[in-house]
Design a protein around this motif. Structure first.
Motif: not given
Length: 285
Positions: A106-112
Motif C-alpha cells: 500500500v502507499r505510505r504518507t507522504p506518497f511522493e
C-alpha cells in the motif's frame, strides 16, 4: 582507465555477486515480471519540507546456466525528452503505483517526494537534499509499505525514476552510485536511521547474465533504526535504459522473508524498466 571504469569495477566482490545471482534466481523461480541512478534510501518517508534522497518486458531474466538473449531494444533517440516538461511527461509513463507489487503493498504518507529535489551524499557520508543537478531533467520517488501483520513487521519500499538528457548522463549516475558505496559503506539517512556494511556491484549489458538492462546496479547492507528492533536487510536495485534510470529500494522487517523482499524489488524494477523501453525503444520491424 576512466573514472567510470574505476567506479564500475571497484567493488566486484564475491558477496555482491552472490546477491545479484540471488535476485536473478528469485525472478526465474516465478513471481516477478522480469528485469537502475538516483539514490533514494528505503527509510521512513520524508516530510514535505525535507524530502528524502530517495526490467525489461514482462519476461524474467534467465535462470543461471541458460543462454541469455538480449531483451534490450534499440533506443529511439528521437523520443528522448529535451525539456523538463517532456521529461516529467515521460516519467509519468514509467513510475509505478502499488499495483505493480501486488495486493499486500500500500502507499505510505507522504506518497511522493517533492519535485525539484535531489539526494546528495556529503563528505561525512550523510544524505542531504539539494536542487536538481544540471544533468537531471526530472525525478520522482514514491513510497510504499507492507503494513505489519501476519507475523512480520512493517516492510518499506521506494520506487525512483530519473530522466536525464541522454544515455551518457544516466550512465554517470550509475557510476556515482558505485563510488558512493566504495566511499561510504556506512551511511546516515537522517538522524536515527543508518545503513551499515554496504556492498555494491555494477554489470554492463552482457555481463553476469545482465541481458535486460544497459547497466544494472545492486547494493545491499543493513538498515539500523534508533526506534528499536533488530537491524534489517536493506537492498537497492537499479537499471538503466537510454536516458532513464529506474530503481527500487527495500527495507526488510522482522519475520518477513528476505527472498520475498528481493522478489518484490525485482518485480517493481521490472515493471518500470519495461515501461521505459516501451516509451523510448524503437518499434520492432
Amino acid at each position: 582507465m576512466t573514472r567510470r571504469d574505476v567506479a564500475l569495477r571497484a567493488c566486484g566482490c564475491a558477496a555482491a555477486g552472490l546477491f545479484f545471482m540471488a535476485m536473478v534466481g528469485c525472478t526465474a523461480d516465478g513471481g516477478a515480471d522480469g528485469g537502475a541512478t538516483s539514490r533514494a534510501p528505503a527509510a521512513s518517508p520524508p516530510s514535505p519540507a525535507s524530502p528524502a534522497p530517495a526490467r525489461p518486458s514482462s519476461t524474467a531474466p534467465p535462470a543461471p546456466g541458460t543462454t541469455a538473449v538480449s531483451l534490450v531494444p534499440e533506443l529511439d533517440e528521437s523520443k528522448q525528452p529535451k525539456t523538463a516538461a517532456e521529461a516529467r511527461a515521460l516519467l509519468d509513463r514509467i513510475v509505478i503505483t502499488e499495483d505493480a507489487f501486488g495486493p499486500d503493498v500500500v502507499r505510505r504518507t507522504p506518497f511522493e517526494s517533492s519535485p525539484g529535489r535531489w539526494p546528495v551524499l556529503d563528505e561525512k557520508c550523510v544524505w542531504q537534499t539539494t536542487g536538481l543537478p544540471p544533468d537531471v531533467l526530472a525525478t520522482s520517488t514514491r513510497y510504499f509499505q507492507i503494513p505489519a501483520g501476519n507475523g512480520h513487521g512493517r516492510v518499506q519500499l521506494n520506487a525512483t525514476v530519473t530522466v536525464h538528457h541522454n544515455r551518457a548522463e544516466s550512465g554517470w549516475e550509475t557510476a556515482r552510485a558505485m563510488e558512493e558505496v566504495v566511499r561510504c559503506p556506512e551511511q546516515k539517512l537522517r538522524e536515527g536511521e543508518d545503513l551499515t556494511g554496504l556492498l555494491g556491484t555494477v554489470n554492463h549489458q552482457g555481463e553476469q547474465l545482465n541481458n535486460w538492462s544497459e547497466d544494472a546496479f545492486s547494493e545491499f547492507g543493513t538498515y539500523v533504526s534508533a526506534q528499536g528492533g533488530e537491524p534489517q536487510p536493506y537492498f537497492w536495485y537499479q537499471a538503466q535504459f537510454g536516458p532513464v534510470t529506474v530503481a527500487i529500494a527495500g527495507k526488510g522487517a522482522e519475520g518477513f522473508q528476505q527472498e520475498t523482499l528481493s522478489q518484490l524489488i525485482v518485480q517493481g524494477n521490472s515493471r518500470m524498466l519495461a515501461q521505459a523501453k516501451q516509451a523510448l525503444g524503437k518499434a520492432a520491424g
